[in-house]
Design a protein around this motif. Structure first.
Motif, PDB file in Angstrom:
ATOM      1  N   SER A  56       0.855  -1.183   0.000  1.00  5.04           N
ATOM      2  CA  SER A  56       0.000   0.000   0.000  1.00  5.04           C
ATOM      3  C   SER A  56       0.896   1.241   0.000  1.00  5.04           C
ATOM      4  O   SER A  56       2.064   1.177   0.392  1.00  5.04           O
ATOM      5  CB  SER A  56      -0.920   0.011   1.218  1.00  5.04           C
ATOM      6  OG  SER A  56      -0.159   0.001   2.399  1.00  5.04           O
ATOM      7  N   ALA A  57       0.349   2.344  -0.456  1.00  4.69           N
ATOM      8  CA  ALA A  57       1.127   3.575  -0.569  1.00  4.69           C
ATOM      9  C   ALA A  57       1.477   4.131   0.812  1.00  4.69           C
ATOM     10  O   ALA A  57       0.768   3.890   1.790  1.00  4.69           O
ATOM     11  CB  ALA A  57       0.335   4.615  -1.359  1.00  4.69           C
ATOM     12  N   ASP A  58       2.592   4.832   0.890  1.00  5.70           N
ATOM     13  CA  ASP A  58       2.904   5.600   2.092  1.00  5.70           C
ATOM     14  C   ASP A  58       3.322   6.994   1.624  1.00  5.70           C
ATOM     15  O   ASP A  58       3.660   7.184   0.458  1.00  5.70           O
ATOM     16  CB  ASP A  58       4.011   4.931   2.921  1.00  5.70           C
ATOM     17  CG  ASP A  58       3.926   5.330   4.400  1.00  5.70           C
ATOM     18  OD1 ASP A  58       3.222   6.312   4.712  1.00  5.70           O
ATOM     19  OD2 ASP A  58       4.574   4.664   5.223  1.00  5.70           O
ATOM     20  N   THR A  59       3.264   7.941   2.524  1.00  5.95           N
ATOM     21  CA  THR A  59       3.507   9.326   2.132  1.00  5.95           C
ATOM     22  C   THR A  59       4.536   9.953   3.056  1.00  5.95           C
ATOM     23  O   THR A  59       4.386   9.893   4.282  1.00  5.95           O
ATOM     24  CB  THR A  59       2.191  10.133   2.196  1.00  5.95           C
ATOM     25  OG1 THR A  59       1.231   9.514   1.345  1.00  5.95           O
ATOM     26  CG2 THR A  59       2.410  11.573   1.750  1.00  5.95           C
ATOM     27  N   LEU A  60       5.569  10.515   2.448  1.00 11.06           N
ATOM     28  CA  LEU A  60       6.563  11.261   3.221  1.00 11.06           C
ATOM     29  C   LEU A  60       5.970  12.626   3.554  1.00 11.06           C
ATOM     30  O   LEU A  60       5.641  13.402   2.660  1.00 11.06           O
ATOM     31  CB  LEU A  60       7.851  11.418   2.390  1.00 11.06           C
ATOM     32  CG  LEU A  60       9.002  12.170   3.052  1.00 11.06           C
ATOM     33  CD1 LEU A  60       9.437  11.531   4.362  1.00 11.06           C
ATOM     34  CD2 LEU A  60      10.190  12.263   2.098  1.00 11.06           C
ATOM     35  N   LEU A  61       5.788  12.873   4.851  1.00  2.00           N
ATOM     36  CA  LEU A  61       5.094  14.089   5.285  1.00  2.00           C
ATOM     37  C   LEU A  61       6.061  15.215   5.631  1.00  2.00           C
ATOM     38  O   LEU A  61       5.768  16.381   5.389  1.00  2.00           O
ATOM     39  CB  LEU A  61       4.219  13.791   6.507  1.00  2.00           C
ATOM     40  CG  LEU A  61       3.103  12.769   6.320  1.00  2.00           C
ATOM     41  CD1 LEU A  61       2.402  12.515   7.652  1.00  2.00           C
ATOM     42  CD2 LEU A  61       2.105  13.242   5.274  1.00  2.00           C
ATOM     43  N   SER A  62       7.175  14.873   6.258  1.00  8.50           N
ATOM     44  CA  SER A  62       8.125  15.923   6.609  1.00  8.50           C
ATOM     45  C   SER A  62       9.477  15.319   6.945  1.00  8.50           C
ATOM     46  O   SER A  62       9.614  14.093   7.077  1.00  8.50           O
ATOM     47  CB  SER A  62       7.618  16.779   7.777  1.00  8.50           C
ATOM     48  OG  SER A  62       7.401  15.967   8.900  1.00  8.50           O
ATOM     49  N   ILE A  63      10.461  16.190   7.047  1.00  7.13           N
ATOM     50  CA  ILE A  63      11.841  15.779   7.293  1.00  7.13           C
ATOM     51  C   ILE A  63      12.392  16.665   8.400  1.00  7.13           C
ATOM     52  O   ILE A  63      12.189  17.876   8.390  1.00  7.13           O
ATOM     53  CB  ILE A  63      12.691  15.946   6.007  1.00  7.13           C
ATOM     54  CG1 ILE A  63      12.086  15.118   4.869  1.00  7.13           C
ATOM     55  CG2 ILE A  63      14.141  15.538   6.261  1.00  7.13           C
ATOM     56  CD1 ILE A  63      12.763  15.339   3.516  1.00  7.13           C
ATOM     57  N   GLU A  64      13.085  16.030   9.360  1.00  6.10           N
ATOM     58  CA  GLU A  64      13.677  16.797  10.463  1.00  6.10           C
ATOM     59  C   GLU A  64      15.170  16.523  10.544  1.00  6.10           C
ATOM     60  O   GLU A  64      15.635  15.433  10.180  1.00  6.10           O
ATOM     61  CB  GLU A  64      13.035  16.392  11.799  1.00  6.10           C
ATOM     62  CG  GLU A  64      11.571  16.768  11.913  1.00  6.10           C
ATOM     63  CD  GLU A  64      10.947  16.258  13.211  1.00  6.10           C
ATOM     64  OE1 GLU A  64      11.650  15.601  14.005  1.00  6.10           O
ATOM     65  OE2 GLU A  64       9.750  16.514  13.405  1.00  6.10           O
ATOM     66  N   SER A  65      15.917  17.500  11.020  1.00  2.00           N
ATOM     67  CA  SER A  65      17.331  17.298  11.306  1.00  2.00           C
ATOM     68  C   SER A  65      17.703  18.245  12.429  1.00  2.00           C
ATOM     69  O   SER A  65      16.839  18.955  12.957  1.00  2.00           O
ATOM     70  CB  SER A  65      18.197  17.568  10.070  1.00  2.00           C
ATOM     71  OG  SER A  65      18.334  18.962   9.867  1.00  2.00           O
ATOM     72  N   GLU A  66      18.986  18.293  12.761  1.00  2.53           N
ATOM     73  CA  GLU A  66      19.412  19.192  13.822  1.00  2.53           C
ATOM     74  C   GLU A  66      19.613  20.615  13.309  1.00  2.53           C
ATOM     75  O   GLU A  66      19.855  21.524  14.083  1.00  2.53           O
ATOM     76  CB  GLU A  66      20.693  18.660  14.472  1.00  2.53           C
ATOM     77  CG  GLU A  66      20.375  17.487  15.383  1.00  2.53           C
ATOM     78  CD  GLU A  66      21.515  16.514  15.557  1.00  2.53           C
ATOM     79  OE1 GLU A  66      22.412  16.488  14.695  1.00  2.53           O
ATOM     80  OE2 GLU A  66      21.505  15.766  16.546  1.00  2.53           O
ATOM     81  N   LEU A  67      19.513  20.798  11.994  1.00  2.63           N
ATOM     82  CA  LEU A  67      19.596  22.149  11.442  1.00  2.63           C
ATOM     83  C   LEU A  67      18.272  22.867  11.696  1.00  2.63           C
ATOM     84  O   LEU A  67      17.241  22.217  11.845  1.00  2.63           O
ATOM     85  CB  LEU A  67      19.899  22.115   9.945  1.00  2.63           C
ATOM     86  CG  LEU A  67      21.355  21.898   9.511  1.00  2.63           C
ATOM     87  CD1 LEU A  67      22.280  22.878  10.210  1.00  2.63           C
ATOM     88  CD2 LEU A  67      21.833  20.486   9.764  1.00  2.63           C
ATOM     89  N   PRO A  68      18.316  24.221  11.728  1.00  2.00           N
ATOM     90  CA  PRO A  68      17.098  24.964  12.092  1.00  2.00           C
ATOM     91  C   PRO A  68      15.900  24.646  11.200  1.00  2.00           C
ATOM     92  O   PRO A  68      14.770  24.628  11.662  1.00  2.00           O
ATOM     93  CB  PRO A  68      17.519  26.424  11.914  1.00  2.00           C
ATOM     94  CG  PRO A  68      18.992  26.414  12.084  1.00  2.00           C
ATOM     95  CD  PRO A  68      19.464  25.091  11.538  1.00  2.00           C
ATOM     96  N   GLU A 130       3.525   8.966   6.769  1.00  2.00           N
ATOM     97  CA  GLU A 130       2.145   8.900   7.264  1.00  2.00           C
ATOM     98  C   GLU A 130       1.883   7.570   7.982  1.00  2.00           C
ATOM     99  O   GLU A 130       1.306   7.552   9.068  1.00  2.00           O
ATOM    100  CB  GLU A 130       1.189   9.069   6.080  1.00  2.00           C
ATOM    101  CG  GLU A 130      -0.269   9.118   6.495  1.00  2.00           C
ATOM    102  CD  GLU A 130      -1.188   9.358   5.304  1.00  2.00           C
ATOM    103  OE1 GLU A 130      -0.719   9.247   4.149  1.00  2.00           O
ATOM    104  OE2 GLU A 130      -2.368   9.642   5.550  1.00  2.00           O
ATOM    105  N   HIS A 131       2.285   6.470   7.384  1.00  4.09           N
ATOM    106  CA  HIS A 131       1.975   5.165   7.969  1.00  4.09           C
ATOM    107  C   HIS A 131       3.141   4.588   8.774  1.00  4.09           C
ATOM    108  O   HIS A 131       2.959   4.071   9.867  1.00  4.09           O
ATOM    109  CB  HIS A 131       1.553   4.180   6.875  1.00  4.09           C
ATOM    110  CG  HIS A 131       0.317   4.630   6.173  1.00  4.09           C
ATOM    111  ND1 HIS A 131      -0.907   4.729   6.810  1.00  4.09           N
ATOM    112  CD2 HIS A 131       0.110   5.053   4.897  1.00  4.09           C
ATOM    113  CE1 HIS A 131      -1.814   5.178   5.960  1.00  4.09           C
ATOM    114  NE2 HIS A 131      -1.221   5.386   4.786  1.00  4.09           N
ATOM    115  N   LEU A 132       4.336   4.662   8.238  1.00  3.07           N
ATOM    116  CA  LEU A 132       5.504   4.095   8.919  1.00  3.07           C
ATOM    117  C   LEU A 132       5.830   4.848  10.194  1.00  3.07           C
ATOM    118  O   LEU A 132       6.271   4.270  11.179  1.00  3.07           O
ATOM    119  CB  LEU A 132       6.721   4.122   7.969  1.00  3.07           C
ATOM    120  CG  LEU A 132       8.033   3.628   8.561  1.00  3.07           C
ATOM    121  CD1 LEU A 132       7.952   2.134   8.852  1.00  3.07           C
ATOM    122  CD2 LEU A 132       9.188   3.933   7.624  1.00  3.07           C
ATOM    123  N   GLY A 133       5.634   6.157  10.159  1.00  3.01           N
ATOM    124  CA  GLY A 133       6.040   6.994  11.287  1.00  3.01           C
ATOM    125  C   GLY A 133       7.445   7.516  11.077  1.00  3.01           C
ATOM    126  O   GLY A 133       7.855   7.784   9.944  1.00  3.01           O
TER     127      GLY A 133
END
Ligand SMILES: [Cu+2]
Length: 160
Positions: A56-68, A130-133
């Motif tokens: 089933s499809a999954d969706t990349l919602l956002s990306i985080e890092s230690e940069l601002p 969205e699904h994987l977390g």
């Protein structure tokens, strides 16, 4: 930035350290890397492949890092003019591999200020699906190799 990277390495789980491929659930990330940054750079870009091995499809919602500020961007060329847009979310169909590469999708790091990405370091990044977390990956910092990729990545930055 060196202290930050060292700390991140100590915290990383052994399973995540494998060189070129990281799998979590139905998502596999291949060859995550970023180019080294010149002194005084304010931005950097990261690349990888993202494969959905599930049914089933999954969706990349956002990306985080230690940069601002870290965002999903897409470079495009429209009428000969290179532009870069923020991608709100990226759906990955079952069996599909989405390539993040110079001139296309990239992880955009903003607010580097006096920090730099140096060859041999790794940059910890969290992908939020969205699904994987949450999925932790590490980008290997590579030299700009003069085959055109580096120049292309640089033009990504220049449009900010
Ligand atoms: Cu960008």
């Amino acid at each position: 930035m060196k202290t930050l990277f060292a700390a991140a390495l100590i915290c990383a789980l052994p399973a995540l350290v494998s060189a070129n491929e990281i799998t979590s659930g139905n998502i596999t990330v291949g060859h995550p890397y970023a180019f080294e940054t010149p002194p005084m750079a304010h931005t950097a870009a990261g690349y990888m492949t993202v494969t959905n091995t599930g049914d089933s499809a999954d969706t990349l919602l956002s990306i985080e890092s230690e940069l601002p500020k870290t965002m999903l961007h897409e470079s495009k060329e429209t009428d000969g003019v290179a532009t870069m847009t923020h991608v709100e979310k990226l759906e990955i169909a079952p069996g599909e591999t989405v390539e993040f590469a110079p001139g296309g999708y990239h992880i955009m790091f903003m607010g580097l200020n006096d920090e730099t990405f140096e060859v041999g370091e790794t940059v910890p990044v969290t992908l939020i699906f969205e699904h994987l977390g949450r999925m932790e990956i590490e980008l290997d910092v590579q030299a700009r190799n003069g085959d055109g990729q580096g120049a292309d990545a640089k033009s990504d930055h220049a449009t900010h």
